[in-house]
Design a protein around this motif. Structure first.
Motif, PDB file in Angstrom:
ATOM      1  N   PHE A   1       0.750  -1.127   0.063  1.00 14.86           N
ATOM      2  CA  PHE A   1      -0.047   0.066   0.017  1.00 14.86           C
ATOM      3  C   PHE A   1       0.762   1.252  -0.187  1.00 14.86           C
ATOM      4  CE2 PHE A   1      -3.746  -2.425   1.723  1.00 14.86           C
ATOM      5  CZ  PHE A   1      -4.495  -2.339   0.458  1.00 14.86           C
ATOM      6  N   SER A   2       1.755   1.203   0.684  1.00 17.92           N
ATOM      7  CA  SER A   2       2.958   2.428   0.964  1.00 17.92           C
ATOM      8  C   SER A   2       3.378   2.693  -0.739  1.00 17.92           C
ATOM      9  CB  SER A   2       3.843   2.415   1.999  1.00 17.92           C
ATOM     10  OG  SER A   2       4.860   1.331   1.504  1.00 17.92           O
ATOM     11  N   MET A   3       3.649   1.523  -1.356  1.00 17.35           N
ATOM     12  CA  MET A   3       4.179   1.698  -2.608  1.00 17.35           C
ATOM     13  C   MET A   3       3.067   2.242  -3.704  1.00 17.35           C
ATOM     14  SD  MET A   3       6.245  -1.305  -5.219  1.00 17.35           S
ATOM     15  CE  MET A   3       4.533  -1.954  -5.530  1.00 17.35           C
ATOM     16  N   CYS A   4       1.849   1.964  -3.425  1.00 17.72           N
ATOM     17  CA  CYS A   4       0.723   2.342  -4.549  1.00 17.72           C
ATOM     18  C   CYS A   4       0.119   3.695  -4.113  1.00 17.72           C
ATOM     19  CB  CYS A   4      -0.210   0.906  -4.512  1.00 17.72           C
ATOM     20  SG  CYS A   4       0.605  -0.472  -5.317  1.00 17.72           S
ATOM     21  N   LEU A   5      -0.253   3.748  -3.040  1.00 25.21           N
ATOM     22  CA  LEU A   5      -1.005   4.924  -2.823  1.00 25.21           C
ATOM     23  C   LEU A   5      -0.499   6.316  -3.064  1.00 25.21           C
ATOM     24  CD1 LEU A   5      -2.979   3.778   0.540  1.00 25.21           C
ATOM     25  CD2 LEU A   5      -3.988   3.991  -1.575  1.00 25.21           C
ATOM     26  N   PRO A   6       0.504   6.472  -2.789  1.00 27.91           N
ATOM     27  CA  PRO A   6       1.327   7.899  -2.975  1.00 27.91           C
ATOM     28  C   PRO A   6       1.130   8.141  -4.830  1.00 27.91           C
ATOM     29  CG  PRO A   6       2.644   7.028  -1.669  1.00 27.91           C
ATOM     30  CD  PRO A   6       1.676   5.813  -2.198  1.00 27.91           C
ATOM     31  N   HIS A   7       1.350   6.967  -5.566  1.00 26.06           N
ATOM     32  CA  HIS A   7       1.414   7.291  -7.039  1.00 26.06           C
ATOM     33  C   HIS A   7      -0.233   7.519  -7.565  1.00 26.06           C
ATOM     34  CE1 HIS A   7       0.922   5.604 -11.164  1.00 26.06           C
ATOM     35  NE2 HIS A   7       1.908   6.278 -11.461  1.00 26.06           N
ATOM     36  N   LEU A   8      -0.869   6.662  -6.810  1.00 28.21           N
ATOM     37  CA  LEU A   8      -2.288   6.970  -7.128  1.00 28.21           C
ATOM     38  C   LEU A   8      -2.855   8.354  -6.807  1.00 28.21           C
ATOM     39  CD1 LEU A   8      -4.960   5.896  -8.468  1.00 28.21           C
ATOM     40  CD2 LEU A   8      -5.511   4.672  -6.232  1.00 28.21           C
ATOM     41  N   ALA A   9      -2.313   8.932  -5.674  1.00 31.63           N
ATOM     42  CA  ALA A   9      -2.738  10.116  -5.212  1.00 31.63           C
ATOM     43  C   ALA A   9      -2.146  11.263  -5.967  1.00 31.63           C
ATOM     44  CB  ALA A   9      -2.211  10.460  -3.848  1.00 31.63           C
ATOM     45  N   VAL A  10      -0.817  11.054  -6.528  1.00 34.59           N
ATOM     46  CA  VAL A  10      -0.382  12.178  -7.224  1.00 34.59           C
ATOM     47  C   VAL A  10      -1.042  11.937  -8.710  1.00 34.59           C
ATOM     48  CG1 VAL A  10       1.782  12.688  -8.580  1.00 34.59           C
ATOM     49  CG2 VAL A  10       1.962  12.098  -6.095  1.00 34.59           C
ATOM     50  N   VAL A  11      -1.326  10.915  -9.359  1.00 37.22           N
ATOM     51  CA  VAL A  11      -1.904  10.933 -10.751  1.00 37.22           C
ATOM     52  C   VAL A  11      -3.403  11.579 -10.451  1.00 37.22           C
ATOM     53  CG1 VAL A  11      -2.873   9.260 -12.293  1.00 37.22           C
ATOM     54  CG2 VAL A  11      -0.732   9.004 -11.419  1.00 37.22           C
ATOM     55  N   SER A  12      -4.166  11.182  -9.479  1.00 36.08           N
ATOM     56  CA  SER A  12      -5.391  11.726  -9.278  1.00 36.08           C
ATOM     57  C   SER A  12      -5.310  13.493  -9.197  1.00 36.08           C
ATOM     58  CB  SER A  12      -6.141  11.270  -7.891  1.00 36.08           C
ATOM     59  OG  SER A  12      -6.242   9.811  -7.879  1.00 36.08           O
ATOM     60  N   LEU A  13      -4.360  13.796  -8.327  1.00 32.14           N
ATOM     61  CA  LEU A  13      -4.251  15.060  -8.074  1.00 32.14           C
ATOM     62  C   LEU A  13      -4.021  15.801  -9.612  1.00 32.14           C
ATOM     63  CD1 LEU A  13      -4.083  17.780  -6.515  1.00 32.14           C
ATOM     64  CD2 LEU A  13      -1.643  17.176  -6.390  1.00 32.14           C
ATOM     65  N   PHE A  14      -3.011  15.449 -10.659  1.00 34.74           N
ATOM     66  CA  PHE A  14      -2.797  15.703 -11.693  1.00 34.74           C
ATOM     67  C   PHE A  14      -3.889  15.894 -12.566  1.00 34.74           C
ATOM     68  CE2 PHE A  14      -1.186  15.024 -16.082  1.00 34.74           C
ATOM     69  CZ  PHE A  14      -0.371  16.481 -16.281  1.00 34.74           C
ATOM     70  N   VAL A  15      -4.454  14.546 -12.751  1.00 33.90           N
ATOM     71  CA  VAL A  15      -5.578  14.524 -13.720  1.00 33.90           C
ATOM     72  C   VAL A  15      -6.612  15.554 -13.297  1.00 33.90           C
ATOM     73  CG1 VAL A  15      -7.331  13.113 -14.759  1.00 33.90           C
ATOM     74  CG2 VAL A  15      -4.928  12.455 -14.357  1.00 33.90           C
ATOM     75  N   SER A  16      -6.938  15.289 -11.976  1.00 31.77           N
ATOM     76  CA  SER A  16      -8.375  16.191 -11.666  1.00 31.77           C
ATOM     77  C   SER A  16      -7.991  17.709 -11.788  1.00 31.77           C
ATOM     78  CB  SER A  16      -8.672  15.904 -10.354  1.00 31.77           C
ATOM     79  OG  SER A  16      -7.788  16.304  -9.477  1.00 31.77           O
ATOM     80  N   THR A  17      -6.793  18.286 -11.417  1.00 35.09           N
ATOM     81  CA  THR A  17      -6.803  19.529 -11.615  1.00 35.09           C
ATOM     82  C   THR A  17      -6.564  20.094 -13.025  1.00 35.09           C
ATOM     83  OG1 THR A  17      -4.332  19.204 -11.094  1.00 35.09           O
ATOM     84  CG2 THR A  17      -5.608  19.809  -9.207  1.00 35.09           C
ATOM     85  N   ALA A  18      -5.900  19.194 -13.682  1.00 40.59           N
ATOM     86  CA  ALA A  18      -5.487  19.645 -15.407  1.00 40.59           C
ATOM     87  C   ALA A  18      -6.972  19.552 -15.971  1.00 40.59           C
ATOM     88  CB  ALA A  18      -4.814  18.663 -15.993  1.00 40.59           C
TER      89      ALA A  18
END
Length: 195
Positions: free
Chosen positions: A121-138
Protein backbone atom coordinates in the motif's frame (compact mmCIF):
# COMPACT_ATOMS: atom_id res chain seq x y z
CA UNK A 1 4.02 3.05 -13.78
CA UNK A 2 0.77 1.49 -12.63
CA UNK A 3 1.29 -1.38 -15.08
CA UNK A 4 4.72 -1.97 -13.54
CA UNK A 5 3.16 -2.17 -10.09
CA UNK A 6 0.31 -4.32 -11.36
CA UNK A 7 2.71 -6.87 -12.83
CA UNK A 8 5.04 -6.72 -9.79
CA UNK A 9 2.21 -7.39 -7.34
CA UNK A 10 -0.34 -9.44 -9.30
CA UNK A 11 1.97 -11.43 -11.59
CA UNK A 12 5.41 -11.43 -9.95
CA UNK A 13 6.59 -14.63 -11.60
CA UNK A 14 5.95 -13.17 -15.06
CA UNK A 15 7.56 -9.81 -14.35
CA UNK A 16 10.65 -10.44 -16.48
CA UNK A 17 8.68 -11.56 -19.50
CA UNK A 18 5.86 -8.99 -19.30
CA UNK A 19 8.09 -6.00 -18.54
CA UNK A 20 11.28 -6.60 -20.42
CA UNK A 21 13.32 -3.81 -21.94
CA UNK A 22 11.41 -4.08 -25.22
CA UNK A 23 8.00 -3.65 -23.51
CA UNK A 24 9.30 -0.69 -21.49
CA UNK A 25 10.69 0.94 -24.64
CA UNK A 26 7.36 0.46 -26.45
CA UNK A 27 5.39 1.95 -23.55
CA UNK A 28 7.76 4.92 -23.28
CA UNK A 29 7.67 5.51 -27.03
CA UNK A 30 3.87 5.36 -27.06
CA UNK A 31 3.63 7.85 -24.18
CA UNK A 32 6.12 10.25 -25.77
CA UNK A 33 4.54 9.98 -29.22
CA UNK A 34 1.00 10.55 -27.95
CA UNK A 35 2.14 13.48 -25.81
CA UNK A 36 4.02 15.01 -28.73
CA UNK A 37 1.09 14.54 -31.10
CA UNK A 38 -1.33 16.05 -28.59
CA UNK A 39 0.95 19.05 -28.01
CA UNK A 40 1.52 19.50 -31.74
CA UNK A 41 -2.21 19.48 -32.53
CA UNK A 42 -2.95 22.02 -29.80
CA UNK A 43 -0.03 24.23 -30.81
CA UNK A 44 -0.90 24.29 -34.49
CA UNK A 45 -4.55 24.92 -33.77
CA UNK A 46 -3.83 27.62 -31.18
CA UNK A 47 -1.49 29.52 -33.50
CA UNK A 48 -4.15 29.44 -36.23
CA UNK A 49 -6.69 31.24 -33.99
CA UNK A 50 -7.31 34.90 -34.84
CA UNK A 51 -6.86 37.03 -31.72
CA UNK A 52 -9.40 39.86 -31.55
CA UNK A 53 -8.71 41.07 -28.02
CA UNK A 54 -4.97 41.73 -28.25
CA UNK A 55 -2.24 39.35 -27.21
CA UNK A 56 -1.67 40.20 -23.53
CA UNK A 57 -2.53 37.42 -21.10
CA UNK A 58 -3.61 38.14 -17.55
CA UNK A 59 -1.31 35.56 -15.96
CA UNK A 60 2.16 34.07 -16.10
CA UNK A 61 1.11 30.70 -17.57
CA UNK A 62 0.40 30.91 -21.30
CA UNK A 63 -2.19 28.15 -21.46
CA UNK A 64 -4.89 27.23 -23.92
CA UNK A 65 -7.89 28.47 -21.85
CA UNK A 66 -6.21 31.86 -21.44
CA UNK A 67 -5.49 32.14 -25.18
CA UNK A 68 -9.08 31.11 -25.99
CA UNK A 69 -10.31 34.12 -24.00
CA UNK A 70 -8.46 36.36 -26.48
CA UNK A 71 -9.78 34.67 -29.62
CA UNK A 72 -12.67 35.79 -31.80
CA UNK A 73 -16.19 34.56 -31.11
CA UNK A 74 -16.63 31.21 -32.89
CA UNK A 75 -13.07 30.49 -33.95
CA UNK A 76 -12.22 28.64 -30.74
CA UNK A 77 -14.61 25.72 -31.26
CA UNK A 78 -11.91 23.56 -32.93
CA UNK A 79 -9.64 24.02 -29.93
CA UNK A 80 -12.45 23.19 -27.53
CA UNK A 81 -13.06 20.02 -29.55
CA UNK A 82 -9.39 19.09 -29.27
CA UNK A 83 -9.47 19.78 -25.54
CA UNK A 84 -12.51 17.53 -25.09
CA UNK A 85 -10.80 14.76 -27.09
CA UNK A 86 -7.63 15.17 -25.00
CA UNK A 87 -9.67 15.09 -21.79
CA UNK A 88 -11.38 11.93 -23.03
CA UNK A 89 -8.03 10.26 -23.68
CA UNK A 90 -6.75 11.32 -20.26
CA UNK A 91 -9.94 10.00 -18.70
CA UNK A 92 -9.48 6.63 -20.47
CA UNK A 93 -5.90 6.42 -19.17
CA UNK A 94 -7.11 7.33 -15.70
CA UNK A 95 -9.77 4.59 -15.84
CA UNK A 96 -7.05 2.11 -16.87
CA UNK A 97 -4.93 3.25 -13.91
CA UNK A 98 -7.84 2.93 -11.47
CA UNK A 99 -8.74 -0.50 -12.87
CA UNK A 100 -5.12 -1.61 -12.43
CA UNK A 101 -5.09 -0.34 -8.86
CA UNK A 102 -8.35 -2.14 -8.07
CA UNK A 103 -6.68 -5.36 -9.22
CA UNK A 104 -3.57 -4.49 -7.19
CA UNK A 105 -5.57 -3.76 -4.03
CA UNK A 106 -7.52 -7.00 -4.42
CA UNK A 107 -4.20 -8.88 -4.60
CA UNK A 108 -2.70 -6.90 -1.71
CA UNK A 109 -5.65 -7.60 0.57
CA UNK A 110 -5.01 -11.32 0.06
CA UNK A 111 -1.43 -10.98 1.37
CA UNK A 112 -1.39 -12.76 4.75
CA UNK A 113 1.24 -10.61 6.48
CA UNK A 114 0.45 -7.15 7.79
CA UNK A 115 3.94 -5.94 6.88
CA UNK A 116 3.56 -7.12 3.27
CA UNK A 117 0.22 -5.33 2.90
CA UNK A 118 1.65 -2.15 4.42
CA UNK A 119 4.64 -2.21 2.07
CA UNK A 120 2.44 -2.76 -1.00
CA UNK A 121 0.00 0.00 0.00
CA UNK A 122 2.82 2.44 0.77
CA UNK A 123 4.20 1.77 -2.70
CA UNK A 124 0.89 2.26 -4.53
CA UNK A 125 -1.13 4.90 -2.71
CA UNK A 126 1.27 7.85 -3.24
CA UNK A 127 1.37 7.20 -6.99
CA UNK A 128 -2.42 7.00 -7.18
CA UNK A 129 -2.75 10.23 -5.16
CA UNK A 130 -0.31 12.12 -7.42
CA UNK A 131 -1.99 10.87 -10.60
CA UNK A 132 -5.42 11.77 -9.22
CA UNK A 133 -4.25 15.27 -8.26
CA UNK A 134 -2.69 15.84 -11.67
CA UNK A 135 -5.63 14.57 -13.73
CA UNK A 136 -8.34 16.26 -11.66
CA UNK A 137 -6.68 19.69 -11.57
CA UNK A 138 -5.66 19.60 -15.24
CA UNK A 139 -9.11 18.55 -16.44
CA UNK A 140 -10.83 21.07 -14.19
CA UNK A 141 -8.49 23.87 -15.31
CA UNK A 142 -9.15 23.22 -18.99
CA UNK A 143 -12.84 22.25 -18.91
CA UNK A 144 -14.30 24.44 -16.17
CA UNK A 145 -17.22 26.66 -17.16
CA UNK A 146 -16.35 30.29 -18.00
CA UNK A 147 -18.38 31.68 -15.08
CA UNK A 148 -16.02 29.93 -12.63
CA UNK A 149 -12.97 31.62 -14.14
CA UNK A 150 -10.93 34.00 -12.03
CA UNK A 151 -7.26 34.92 -12.39
CA UNK A 152 -6.32 33.58 -8.96
CA UNK A 153 -8.14 30.26 -9.50
CA UNK A 154 -6.54 29.87 -12.94
CA UNK A 155 -3.05 30.45 -11.53
CA UNK A 156 -3.66 28.14 -8.55
CA UNK A 157 -4.85 25.31 -10.80
CA UNK A 158 -1.96 25.83 -13.21
CA UNK A 159 0.57 25.71 -10.38
CA UNK A 160 -1.07 22.60 -8.92
CA UNK A 161 -0.81 20.47 -12.03
CA UNK A 162 2.32 21.91 -13.63
CA UNK A 163 4.58 22.62 -10.63
CA UNK A 164 3.33 20.86 -7.49
CA UNK A 165 2.56 17.47 -9.03
CA UNK A 166 5.98 16.95 -10.67
CA UNK A 167 7.65 18.14 -7.45
CA UNK A 168 5.73 15.70 -5.24
CA UNK A 169 6.94 12.54 -7.00
CA UNK A 170 10.66 12.88 -6.16
CA UNK A 171 9.79 13.84 -2.58
CA UNK A 172 7.61 10.76 -2.15
CA UNK A 173 10.24 8.41 -3.52
CA UNK A 174 13.01 10.10 -1.56
CA UNK A 175 11.13 9.62 1.69
CA UNK A 176 11.22 5.86 1.15
CA UNK A 177 14.98 5.93 1.50
CA UNK A 178 15.80 4.82 5.05
CA UNK A 179 18.93 7.00 5.27
CA UNK A 180 16.93 10.07 4.30
CA UNK A 181 14.23 9.19 6.84
CA UNK A 182 16.90 8.91 9.52
CA UNK A 183 18.41 12.26 8.53
CA UNK A 184 15.00 13.97 8.62
CA UNK A 185 14.24 12.50 12.06
CA UNK A 186 17.64 13.61 13.30
CA UNK A 187 17.12 17.10 11.96
CA UNK A 188 13.63 17.28 13.49
CA UNK A 189 14.93 16.28 16.92
CA UNK A 190 17.64 18.95 16.73
CA UNK A 191 15.10 21.61 15.73
CA UNK A 192 12.55 20.67 18.37
CA UNK A 193 12.33 23.00 21.40
CA UNK A 194 12.76 20.06 23.82
CA UNK A 195 16.28 19.31 22.57
Amino acid sequence: MCYDRYVAICKPLHYGTLLGSRACAHMAAAAWASGFLNALLHTVNTFSLPLCKGNALGQFFCEIPQILKLSCSHSYLRELGLMVISAGLVFCCFVFIVFSYVQIFRAVLRIPSEQGRHKAFSMCLPHLAVVSLFVSTAVFAHLKPPFMSSPSLDVALSVLYSVVTPAINPVIYSLRNQELKGAVRKMMTRCSPDA
